[in-house]
Structure formats: structure tokens, C-alpha cells
Design an enzyme around this catalytic site. Structure first.
Site, PDB file in Angstrom:
ATOM      1  N   LYS A 111       0.771  -1.082  -0.141  1.00  0.00           N
ATOM      2  CA  LYS A 111      -0.094  -0.020  -0.037  1.00  0.00           C
ATOM      3  C   LYS A 111       0.718   1.221  -0.230  1.00  0.00           C
ATOM      4  CE  LYS A 111      -3.897  -1.955   0.856  1.00  0.00           C
ATOM      5  NZ  LYS A 111      -3.561  -3.686   1.144  1.00  0.00           N
TER       6      LYS A 111
HETATM    7  C1  LIG Z   1      -4.646  -4.937   0.742  1.00  0.00           C
HETATM    8  C2  LIG Z   1      -3.721  -5.868   0.737  1.00  0.00           C
HETATM    9  C3  LIG Z   1      -3.789  -6.919  -0.787  1.00  0.00           C
HETATM   10  C4  LIG Z   1      -5.122  -7.628  -1.381  1.00  0.00           C
HETATM   11  O1  LIG Z   1      -4.852  -5.661  -1.918  1.00  0.00           O
HETATM   12  P1  LIG Z   1      -6.455  -5.777  -2.932  1.00  0.00           P
HETATM   13  O2  LIG Z   1      -5.810  -4.480  -3.983  1.00  0.00           O
HETATM   14  O3  LIG Z   1      -7.283  -5.458  -1.501  1.00  0.00           O
HETATM   15  O4  LIG Z   1      -6.625  -6.852  -4.093  1.00  0.00           O
HETATM   16  C5  LIG Z   1      -3.236  -8.367  -0.407  1.00  0.00           C
HETATM   17  N1  LIG Z   1      -1.951  -7.980   0.911  1.00  0.00           N
HETATM   18  C6  LIG Z   1      -1.678  -7.426   1.268  1.00  0.00           C
HETATM   19  C7  LIG Z   1      -0.838  -8.118   2.394  1.00  0.00           C
HETATM   20  C8  LIG Z   1      -2.997  -5.807   1.424  1.00  0.00           C
HETATM   21  O5  LIG Z   1      -1.562  -4.943   1.971  1.00  0.00           O
END
Ligand SMILES: *Cc1c(COP(=O)(O)O)cnc(C)c1O
Length: 463
Positions: A111
Site C-alpha cells: 500500500k
Molecule cells: C491490501 C492487501 C492485499 C489485497 O489487495 P487488493 O488491492 O485489496 O486486492 C493483499 N495483501 C496485502 C498484504 C494487502 O495489504
């Protein structure tokens, strides 16, 4: 560039789409026309740094709304906080399998890649246009931490994050609640992630409330997040593919809200020769059921080792539906209205065949997730976090013997999810920024899963 809502009712420019987050007709923004990258351009991009590549990819989307020099500074500032000079390095792990490490940012999850940039972009827009920035978002843990770290100590910005009480990992909780800046409000909601997301969605759907309080989004409903994430698909492709720019590289993506995998899909629409996208879920497998059976229907929520993927309604799925149905906003509106009434979206015949040519999918059980962590630690000396392990487990089942190279997205550092790692009987050493979290004081407010309680907190906070 112009952006349109997936429901066809709103058109606007890049900055407006960024500020609105969710479009006022309830849809999500997508580019009016997907910019195409030619083979020659791809070849010329191959040796670029991550930052340079970002600028090439973002240019047609941003258009002339941000002067080139300003955008350059934003991008360089955003990725200077990463612990790897490559930003998102690629590691060969096993024959044909590469891991794209997306966890070298401040909060150790992917993120950060988008939210470091979005934090700087919010600050830029706030200074340049005097826009008030009140960020509100729901998180299963990682988005909240990354968003808070993206905007902490930035003037003109307030941020409120809702997380499910007691349902995020200890590290995630500490990353969110140990920043004591006055512009940060953590609401710990007695409920699950979908409850948090639902409250935030309702606040954004209340157009009057949203504009009166200048609400801004950091969830992947915001197109800028998707845009920032397309960059690493290109980056990984160049690291792994041969020079022909025709070799198809598969990607395995641990999926929750469909944001990350949609960014890959967009990269392919732009001309990246990506092969299949392997949509890996945990036991919350609504998307796996859609890809394999053509039925999108929420079921009971399950708690797993990969909480960032514990979702029942994937907010970005609507963007894919838009392309699946020929960029027809009216069709998407009908489908989403139907979904609200019947709780179901179905795809059959040619439509389902198209879904299955875009994606393969596999739902990874809790047991298989832990097995994969142990197995890769023993056989390859590489410690996977439980989300990444879902992507790798899906690769093992679906692609390993199918030929071709596959890039598995490593969406978090294992230290963030030590609960699962310890369950495997593995002891890891924490990186310093995580180890020192335990000594810090925390601040958060616990509320019920109730929109009115959240509004009261917000009104006091925005004063
Ligand atoms: C947010 C997240 C996901 C999922 O990603 P999306 O964009 O919601 O599909 C997978 N792994 C981790 C560690 C995340 O923080």
C-alpha cells in the site's frame, strides 16, 4: 486526460477525479480512453529507473494538469522513503518463479507504493489550490497504516481511519495508532472490515455530506492508487522478460478488494504483454467463485491468516465489470442496482469465457497458506508473508507445470504478520522500524459499527 465514472454519469479531469474518489453517481473513475503503449515505447522504457518509469506511465493520465517539474518532484519525494533504491525489486526464487517485493516502504506493505505518492499529491493540491483535505478510509490494516504514514505531519490534511477492532495484526495496529499527530484519528470499530468499508462508502455516497466536509478517499476506489500500482507491473516485466517485448509473463496476485490485480489488468489494456493474471484468494473466495463459476455472491465472513484479503465485497470489481461489458456505463449501473437488490452478479456464456481468459483463480485454504510458508522457507530459504503465500500457493497449484514465467506479488513483509509465521514454528528477526513499535504509546477511539457514532467523531475531529 478525461475520466469517466463506471456508471457513465460523471466526467472530469485528473485532479478532480483524484479529489472526488468515488464519483457522485456512485461509480468509480476510469480513464475515458486507455492510453496505449507501443512495442517501441516499451523497448525504450526497459532501462528506466522506477521513478522515470512512473513519470512515463503517468504522463498521459495526468496530462497538463500538473507541470512536469512538479510531478517529477512528487515522484522522487515519494520513493525516497523506500528502503530499496529499486523501490520494488524482483527476486528469482525458483525455476520460473519471481517474487516482486512491494514491501520496502515505510509500513512494510505494498500500500505504501501508492499512498506515499497520494500523500504528497494531497499536500500538493492542498497548497496549490487551497483545497481542504479530510481523508477518510476503511482498512483491514495495511491501507490505514500506509495512508497515515503518507500524510503524517503534512499541513492542511486531516485523516480518519476506521479499522475492525481487534481484527488487525499487532504490527498494523501499532503502525496506525502510535503516531500521535493531531491530524490523525483512529476509529476502532466493533465489527469486521466490510462493516468499516460500508460506513465509509455510505459517507461518500452522501454527496452533500461529502462536499460539505471535503471528504477525500485513500481506498482503492481512488483511481490514483490504481495508477501508481500499474508502474510495478511494467517494472517487473522488464526485469523478467526477454528483449522481444512479446514474451507473455504471468502474474500471481493475492487479492482482496481487486485493486492491485485491476492495476495489472489496466497495464495489460495499455499494452503490457502480460499473460494470465492469477487471482489468488484466501478462504474468503467470492472472486474465485466468480472466475470459476461465474457467480459473484457474498457469503459468510471468515477470519484467516491473511486479514488484508478477508473481504466479501471487492470494491474495485466494478472497474473490471465496466471493461467486461464494453465500457457501457448504463450496463454497469443496471448490474450494480441488481446486485444491491438481489445480492448477486452472474456471468455466463461468452462473458464468463472472457473472464476466464483474463484470469485464472484459486482459493487457498488456511492450512495450504501455512504449508507454503514452511515449504518455501525450507526449500528456497525465502520467508513469505501469509498474503504472498496465498499467491505462491495458487501458483503452485495452477501454473507451476504450465510453462512460462510467473511474477508473484509480495504484498507484505513477513514481520507484519508474525502471528502466522509463529504458527509455522518459524522465528524471525524483526526489522528495526517494526521492533521499536512495541515501546510506543498508542491512541485510538473504540466505536460501535454504527454510522451515527462515526459521524459524531468526525464532526468533532474536523472542527
Ligand atoms: C491490501 C492487501 C492485499 C489485497 O489487495 P487488493 O488491492 O485489496 O486486492 C493483499 N495483501 C496485502 C498484504 C494487502 O495489504
Amino acid at each position: 486526460m478525461e475520466f469517466v465514472s463506471t456508471r457513465g454519469g460523471v466526467r472530469c479531469g485528473f485532479i478532480e477525479a483524484f479529489l472526488q474518489g468515488l464519483a457522485n453517481d456512485g461509480g468509480l473513475f476510469v480513464p475515458a480512453h486507455v492510453p496505449k503503449v507501443s512495442k517501441d515505447e516499451l523497448k525504450s522504457w526497459r532501462g528506466l529507473s522506477y521513478q522515470e518509469l512512473f513519470l512515463k506511465i503517468a504522463a498521459p493520465f495526468v496530462g497538463d494538469e500538473i507541470p512536469e517539474q512538479d510531478l517529477k518532484k512528487l515522484v522522487h519525494d515519494s520513493y525516497s522513503t523506500f528502503r530499496s533504491p529499486e523501490v520494488t525489486p524482483v527476486q528469482p526464487i525458483a525455476d520460473g518463479l519471481y517474487v516482486l517485493e512491494l514491501f520496502h516502504g515505510p509500513t512494510f506493505a505494498f500500500k505504501d507504493v501508492a499512498l506515499q505518492f497520494m500523500g504528497n499529491l494531497y499536500a500538493y493540491v492542498s497548497q496549490k489550490y487551497g483545497e481542504k483535505i479530510h481523508i477518510i478510509g476503511a482498512t483491514s490494516g495495511d491501507t490505514g497504516a500506509a495512508a497515515i504514514h503518507g500524510v503524517k505531519s503534512k499541513e492542511g490534511i486531516k485523516i480518519c481511519i476506521l479499522h475492525p477492532h481487534g481484527k488487525v495484526s499487532k504490527v498494523q495496529e501499532l503502525q496506525m495508532t502510535s503516531l500521535l499527530d493531531d491530524n490523525v484519528l483512529n476509529l476502532s470499530v466493533r465489527g469486521n472490515f466490510d462493516d468499516c468499508q460500508q460506513i465509509v462508502k455510505e459517507l461518500f455516497s452522501d454527496v452533500a455530506f461529502k462536499s460539505e466536509h471535503s471528504l477525500r478517499a485513500v481506498n482503492s476506489i481512488n483511481f490514483v492508487r490504481i495508477l501508481a500500482q500499474t508502474v510495478y507491473y511494467f517494472y517487473a516485466y522488464f526485469k523478467v522478460a526477454d528483449d522481444s517485448m512479446t514474451e507473455e509473463i504471468h502474474f500471481s496476485v493475492p487479492t482482496g478488494n481487486f485493486g492491485d490485480i485491476f492495476a495489472g489488468y489496466l497495464a495489460r489494456l495499455m499494452g503490457l504483454p502480460a499473460g494470465k493474471f492469477l487471482l489468488a484468494t484466501n478462504e474468503n473466495n467470492i472472486l474465485e467463485r466468480f472466475v470459476n463459476d461465474g457467480v459473484y455472491r457474498p457469503e459468510n465472513f471468515k477470519t484467516t491468516y491473511s486479514p488484508a484479503m478477508d473481504i466479501q465485497i471487492a470494491s474495485n470489481f466494478e472497474r473490471y465489470l465496466y471493461y467486461l461489458h464494453g465500457e457501457d456505463g448504463a450496463a454497469v449501473t443496471r448490474i450494480m442496482n441488481d446486485f444491491r437488490e438481489k445480492g448477486l452478479i452472474a456471468a455466463e456464456g461468452d462473458t464468463l469465457r472472457r473472464v476466464q481468459s483474463d484470469f485464472a483463480s484459486y482459493a487457498v485454504s488456511n492450512a495450504a497458506c501455512l504449508e507454503t510458508i514452511k515449504d518455501y522457507n525450507e526449500r528456497h530459504g525465502y520467508l513469505l508473508d501469509p498474503h504472498t503465500a496465498c499467491g505462491v500457493a495458487a501458483y503452485e497449484r495452477m501454473f507451476k507445470n504450465g510453462g512460462g514465467k510467473c511474477v508473484a506479488l509480495a504484498t507484505a513483509h513477513p514481520a507484519k504478520f508474525d502471528e502466522a509465521i509463529a504458527e509455522c514454528g518459524i522465528r524471525q528477526t524483526f526489522p528495526e522500524p517494526i521492533a521499536e513499535l512495541w515501546d510506543k504509546p498508542q491512541r485510538m477511539t473504540v466505536v460501535d459499527s454504527d454510522k451515527q457514532q462515526v459521524i459524531e467523531q468526525l464532526l468533532a475531529f474536523f472542527k
